[in-house]
Design an enzyme around this catalytic site. Structure first.
Site, PDB file in Angstrom:
ATOM      1  CE1 TYR A 149       4.285  -3.719   9.258  1.00 34.81           C
ATOM      2  CE2 TYR A 149       3.259  -1.611   8.782  1.00 34.81           C
ATOM      3  CZ  TYR A 149       4.389  -2.384   8.874  1.00 34.81           C
ATOM      4  OH  TYR A 149       5.614  -1.853   8.574  1.00 34.81           O
ATOM      5  CE  LYS A 169       3.303  -2.736   5.370  1.00 34.91           C
ATOM      6  NZ  LYS A 169       4.560  -2.040   5.575  1.00 34.91           N
ATOM      7  CD  GLU A 220      13.286  -3.266   3.218  1.00 34.27           C
ATOM      8  OE1 GLU A 220      12.344  -2.886   2.504  1.00 34.27           O
ATOM      9  OE2 GLU A 220      13.252  -4.329   3.880  1.00 34.27           O
ATOM     10  CG  LEU A 276       7.520  -4.726   2.514  1.00 38.10           C
ATOM     11  CD1 LEU A 276       7.001  -5.967   3.224  1.00 38.10           C
ATOM     12  CD2 LEU A 276       6.906  -3.481   3.114  1.00 38.10           C
TER      13      LEU A 276
HETATM   14  N1  PMP Z   1      10.344  -1.407   3.265  1.00 39.07           N
HETATM   15  C1  PMP Z   1       9.976  -1.453   4.548  1.00 39.07           C
HETATM   16  C2  PMP Z   1      10.874  -2.145   5.517  1.00 39.07           C
HETATM   17  C3  PMP Z   1       8.775  -0.854   4.959  1.00 39.07           C
HETATM   18  O1  PMP Z   1       8.420  -0.908   6.259  1.00 39.07           O
HETATM   19  C4  PMP Z   1       7.979  -0.173   4.009  1.00 39.07           C
HETATM   20  C5  PMP Z   1       6.712   0.529   4.404  1.00 39.07           C
HETATM   21  N2  PMP Z   1       5.945  -0.158   5.296  1.00 39.07           N
HETATM   22  C6  PMP Z   1       8.400  -0.143   2.676  1.00 39.07           C
HETATM   23  C7  PMP Z   1       9.578  -0.784   2.336  1.00 39.07           C
HETATM   24  C8  PMP Z   1       7.595   0.545   1.612  1.00 39.07           C
HETATM   25  O2  PMP Z   1       6.467  -0.196   1.267  1.00 39.07           O
HETATM   26  P1  PMP Z   1       5.142   0.514   0.701  1.00 39.07           P
HETATM   27  O3  PMP Z   1       5.553   1.278  -0.507  1.00 39.07           O
HETATM   28  O4  PMP Z   1       4.234  -0.601   0.379  1.00 39.07           O
HETATM   29  O5  PMP Z   1       4.656   1.409   1.793  1.00 39.07           O
END
Ligand code: PMP
Length: 292
Positions: free
Chosen positions: A39, A156, A188, A212
């Protein structure tokens, strides 16, 4: 009852724009049965998409890592996003996009033939005033919890059960969110990347399969470096975080959000730090400029 009335959304499912209550996905869908899907969430401010190229690029990478053929070109993805924004008159909010390996017509651990059409779903989430989230003024509080997710967090995928449980653990503890730790080191947040500031140095975990690769992370680090801020991409421990001068998180929908408490330890004077506040301003300003 008690629910805010909102307009029926128009959502996108496999080529069709339909009212949300008419949208259908098969019970045999691999996303439903096996979390076999990926996603993206792209923020919309003033009807425009933030960091769109970054989200498209990561989507392509996630799909390639799982051997799912990307069903659309970047230009087609952009057109789909824009059409959904227009049909729902979305001003501020998000576009959620999901691609799964599709419906093989039965349940089987073996992947279906590569030409099985994937399932594509997009929908809007209306968040008026998304950029003026009052939490940015006070900062948020987090707890740490063990990171027991799978080993390919750089993809993701829609396997969000443990992050969702983490959010509930935070809620139960009376705080806003949770940071995952592995061997004492912060990986994270449940749905965001984690940072600390020590002195004037911004520290965030280096990229790898453990986290991620946040699109907001990439943009924020670029803006920080352009503003001559010091950035170090390395692991940091939860103990180091608890005595840091400031902390913050980044994500497509939270932008840059200050963290003022970790596992009950207050950071600095307990208020959002100046680097986090400045980065939020820069991120919002710059990403609005490049919105499409
Ligand atoms: N880490 C995780 C586990 C996430 O789910 C997300 C957001 N979906 C992020 C980091 C941040 O990613 P982004 O800045 O692309 O939203």
């Amino acid at each position: 009852m008690g629910e805010k009335t909102r307009m029926t959304r128009t959502v996108y499912v496999n080529g069709d724009y339909v009212p949300e209550n008419e949208a259908k996905v098969s019970v045999f869908d691999r996303g439903f049965l096996m979390a076999d899907g990926v996603y993206e969430v792209t923020s919309v401010l003033d009807g425009k998409l933030l960091d769109f190229a970054g989200h498209c690029k990561r989507l392509a990478r996630s799909l390639a890592e799982l051997d799912i053929t990307n069903p659309h070109t970047d230009a087609e993805w952009l057109a789909l996003h824009r059409e959904l924004v227009a049909r729902n008159a979305l001003q501020d909010g998000m576009i959620y996009l999901q691609v799964t390996r599709g419906n093989p017509g039965d349940r089987d651990f073996v992947f279906p033939p590569a030409d099985t059409p994937c399932t594509v779903v997009l929908f809007t989430q209306d968040k008026p005033g998304l950029a003026d989230n009052p939490a940015a003024k006070t900062g948020i509080r987090v707890i740490s919890i063990p990171d027991i997710r799978w080993g390919r967090r750089d993809i993701k995928t829609v396997q969000l059960l443990y992050p969702s449980m983490g959010k509930m653990m935070a809620k139960k503890a009376g705080v806003d969110d949770a940071w995952f730790t592995e061997d004492g080191l912060v990986t994270e947040g449940t749905s965001n990347n984690a940072y600390i500031v020590v002195g004037n140095k911004i520290i965030t975990r280096h990229l790898g399969t453990e986290i991620l690769h946040g699109i907001t992370r990439s943009a924020v680090l670029r803006f920080a470096r352009e503003a001559q801020m010091e950035v170090e991409e390395r692991s940091f421990s939860i103990d180091e975080a608890k005595v840091a001068d400031e902390a913050f998180i980044t994500s497509a929908s939270a932008f840059v959000m200050p963290v003022v408490e970790i596992d009950g330890a207050s950071l600095g004077d307990g208020k959002p730090g100046h680097i986090a506040r400045r980065l939020r301003e820069i991120y919002l300003e710059e990403s609005r400029k490049s919105a499409v």
